[in-house]
Each structure stands twice: as C-alpha cells, then as structure tokens.
Design an enzyme around this catalytic site. Structure first.
Site, PDB file in Angstrom:
ATOM      1  N   LYS A 191      95.856  63.850 133.354  1.00 37.22           N
ATOM      2  CA  LYS A 191      94.924  64.870 133.823  1.00 37.22           C
ATOM      3  C   LYS A 191      94.568  64.614 135.296  1.00 37.22           C
ATOM      4  CE  LYS A 191      95.027  66.679 129.721  1.00 37.22           C
ATOM      5  NZ  LYS A 191      95.610  65.675 128.840  1.00 37.22           N
TER       6      LYS A 191
HETATM    7  C1  LIG Z   1      94.802  71.506 126.670  1.00 39.78           C
HETATM    8  C2  LIG Z   1      94.240  70.186 126.287  1.00 39.78           C
HETATM    9  N1  LIG Z   1      93.000  70.144 125.820  1.00 39.78           N
HETATM   10  C3  LIG Z   1      92.415  68.982 125.450  1.00 39.78           C
HETATM   11  C4  LIG Z   1      93.086  67.791 125.531  1.00 39.78           C
HETATM   12  C5  LIG Z   1      92.406  66.573 125.004  1.00 39.78           C
HETATM   13  O1  LIG Z   1      92.275  65.557 125.871  1.00 39.78           O
HETATM   14  P1  LIG Z   1      92.374  64.021 125.400  1.00 39.78           P
HETATM   15  O2  LIG Z   1      93.803  63.646 125.373  1.00 39.78           O
HETATM   16  O3  LIG Z   1      91.570  63.338 126.457  1.00 39.78           O
HETATM   17  O4  LIG Z   1      91.719  63.938 124.054  1.00 39.78           O
HETATM   18  C6  LIG Z   1      94.385  67.767 126.036  1.00 39.78           C
HETATM   19  C7  LIG Z   1      95.130  66.498 126.170  1.00 39.78           C
HETATM   20  O5  LIG Z   1      96.290  66.397 126.018  1.00 39.78           O
HETATM   21  C8  LIG Z   1      94.972  69.004 126.419  1.00 39.78           C
HETATM   22  O6  LIG Z   1      96.226  69.035 126.904  1.00 39.78           O
END
Ligand SMILES: Cc1ncc(COP(=O)(O)O)c(C=O)c1O
Length: 397
Positions: A191
């Site tokens: 991210k």
């Molecule tokens: C579109 C989207 N939302 C939420 C998340 C959730 O993030 P995390 O991996 O920090 O739980 C991700 C992670 O891959 C994502 O790609």
C-alpha cells in the site's frame, strides 16, 4: 531486438532512514506495546494517530493491526450485527467481503462500471436492502462521491470507506475516507505506506471512535490516546464493548510516521509513473484506458486497462507474452482465484446474484502494480511491451 523488462513488480522501496532509526529506538528501549510507556512518554502509536488525523482532517484516528481489522472494527462500531446485509463492491479484493463475513453479516455485491467504480444505479436499486455500504475504492478508482453520498443519504445508508488503495487520494478536494462515517486504510507492504501489516481508521463520530478504541483492545487505557474522544464518551461504552484485540504496536507506528510525513511526495512520484504508463499504452488497438475524472486526485500505485469483450484465450495470450518479456499482469477474469486476485463469485460464503454487466467488465480488467522502485524509463519500457503484445494478439484475433 525484443525488449525485456528486468525489474520486480513486488519490490517496494526500503523504509526511510528516519523510520529505521525510530524503529531501532523503540527496540532499544523495548516498549513495543502501545500502552507500555514510562512517565509522560507518548507512545509512537498515539503520535501516529494524531498525525494521520491531522493529515486527513479527521477528529479521531485509531491505529490497528491491519486494513481488514480496521474495516471489521468500523462495521462493528457502526452497529452491524450478525445476519445484517452489508452492501459492497463486486470488484474488490477478498479482505473486503471477508471483513463483513467476519461479523456474521452478509455481503451484498454491487456491480462495477467500465470506470472500475461502483455502479451507482445498481447501488440505488439495492439501496433499500441494507443500512451500511462498505465502499471499496478498489485499485484507487474513486466513483462520483457526491452522487454516491446523495444516494446513500436518501436510502439512510451509512458509508464505511475502504481506502486501502486511496491513502493520499481525494475526490473534489475531500480526502478519500472523509465522505463516509468511517474511513479505513491499510499499511500493508503493497500500500502507500509500508509497515508490513497495519491499518488506520478515521471518523468524526465520537461514539464510533470510542467503540473502535474499546474494540481494538485498549483495556481501560483509552485516555492514553491523543486522537480519541474525551473520557466521558467511554463512560458507558467501556462496559458494553467487547475487546477484540487488534492494536498496532509502537514498532510499526515508528516505521510509519516518517512515511506519512512524506506521503505527498510519494503520491506525486506514483502519479508520474502512472502518467508514463497511461501515455505509453493510450491508442493501442483493442485496449481501453480507464479515464480518470478531473476532480479525482489519484494515487497511481497500480495501473489498469481493459481488454473489453476479448476472448479469454486472447487475454491469456497477452498475459503470457507480456510475462515472457518480464511484465507481470494480473487478470480479474480468470475463472479460478489465483495469488492476490479473486472475484465475487469465488467468495462462495456470500451468495451472489448473476451480474452479467459486471462479469463483462471484470473479464476485461488487466492490472499491474507500480512499485516506486520502477523508474520513469522502466514505465515507458513496460508500456512499449504491453502495447506491442496487445497489438500483436489483437491483430491476430
Ligand atoms: C481493496 C483492499 N481492501 C482492503 C485490504 C485489506 O488490507 P490488509 O491487507 O491491511 O488487511 C486490501 C489488502 O490487500 C485491499 O486490497
């Protein structure tokens, strides 16, 4: 000579020196747990929350273990109960419906348009069937947020925003995550800030903020937060809100703080790369660019294009030919989930009605990561490779 790209699509930049030094300081004193402070010491996690709240102009911020945890906590804090229906995007990644399912709630998928944003007509049509929308700004594509909020306000729907791909982005001058009642962000390696894992949640609602703090596992130490509501807001909630531990620790917060301070610069660098890719593939026969709205401030940390109405075998041929030249593309049309990519009909715990218009778009979405380790020349080369391989397959078809 056939050009080949040699870079890695999964290699992010190193953590900035200031983050490394801060992390080493935390390790040297050993107080990694956010509530392990001495005297007047303010924990790194508390400072991170205060800084992120200021960055997006929110009253309250909570740092947690992951973006997925932030979304599940937000849904709990707004009052979603087991069995409730929660609207969400058909085009998103598995942690989004997973956050809904983790509460025993039921994801109800809303379609995607060729702009790769939520289908607002479909949302309007389904608006009376749920009280909450978990809106995913998937791959950084932000829908017309003004119209979305009008629709949701009309139906009495509260919006929780999944900003995993839009930290630093904005719609019409409003930072992504600040239209809905809660905004959720991810600090996972791929991210816009990288702590390995981590999440942030922002809101202006004191009750939701206090519930989220309690849920995240604050014990009765909520007064150590700098971006949480006053103690009186916790007076009753502390008895009725379960502890579902998912705190962020000081080590990750220390790594993140210098990255947040540099977020604008990083976003500009992503957008420079995105522009080179977009310019480079624009006009390729058979390839559709996803045009961005003038009022959308994007963060181009990934790039998508559409091979709309192509035969599956032809898309697979493009992917294979690009891979042979070092360009790693992902496809949302694959019948089976692979690696990070899956689609709504493979989340079988959530029954989904047929959505042919959405299936058509998903079947054409080709996606790539744009790590900041790519130079502008790398992006130009990648674009040339995509252009030549898409053209070759298109002409042969
Ligand atoms: C579109 C989207 N939302 C939420 C998340 C959730 O993030 P995390 O991996 O920090 O739980 C991700 C992670 O891959 C994502 O790609």
């Amino acid at each position: 000579m056939t050009e080949v790209f040699k870079g890695s699509f999964t290699q992010q930049e190193p953590i900035p020196e200031a983050g490394i030094e801060a992390a080493v300081r935390v390790m040297r004193h050993g107080r990694l747990h956010r509530y392990n402070t001495v005297g007047e010491e303010v924990a790194e996690a508390a400072m991170l929350e205060q800084e992120f709240a200021a960055l997006v102009g929110a009253q309250y911020c909570l740092a947690v273990a992951s973006g997925g945890y932030a979304m599940a906590t937000a849904l709990r804090a707004v009052g979603v109960k087991p069995g409730d229906r929660v609207l969400s995007n058909a085009f998103t990644l598995a942690p989004v419906p997973g956050a809904i399912a983790s509460l025993g709630a039921v994801p109800v998928f809303v379609g995607v348009t060729e702009d790769l944003t939520i289908d607002l007509d479909d949302l309007d049509a389904k608006g009376d069937t749920a009280d909450v929308l978990l809106l995913s700004h998937m791959r950084g594509h932000i829908c017309d947020m003004d119209r979305l909020m009008q629709i949701c306000d009309r139906h009495g729907i509260r919006v929780v925003e999944d900003c995993a791909h839009t930290m630093g982005a904005a719609w019409n001058g409003v930072p992504s995550g600040r239209h809905g009642v809660v905004g959720c962000y991810s600090c996972q390696t791929y991210k816009h800030v990288n702590a390995g894992e981590g999440g942030l949640l922002v809101t202006d609602d004191p009750d939701i903020a206090a519930r989220a703090v309690m849920l995240s596992g604050s014990y009765m130490l909520y007064e150590r937060h700098l971006a949480a509501p006053d103690a009186e807001v916790f007076a009753e909630l502390r008895y009725t809100t379960p502890n579902i531990s998912g705190r962020m620790d000081n080590l990750r917060a220390a790594i993140l703080r210098p990255q947040l301070a540099n977020l604008d610069t990083q976003c500009a660098r992503w957008n420079d790369r995105y522009k080179v890719l977009e310019d480079g593939v624009r006009g390729t026969p058979g390839l559709k660019i996803v045009e961005r709205a003038a009022v959308e401030r994007i963060v181009g940390s990934s790039f998508q294009f559409l091979l709309l109405d192509w035969k599956a075998d032809d898309i697979l041929a493009v992917l294979k030919r690009c891979a042979a030249r070092g360009v790693e593309l992902k496809w949302f049309g694959a019948p089976e989930p692979t690696a990070f990519t899956s689609k709504y009909d493979s989340w079988r715990y959530a029954a989904a009605e047929a959505m042919p218009a959405t299936d058509r778009v998903l079947a054409g979405i080709v996606d790539m990561r744009v790590p900041l380790t790519f130079t502008l020349d790398d992006c130009a080369l990648i674009a040339r490779i995509i252009r030549s391989e898409v053209s070759a397959v298109f002409q042969a078809a």
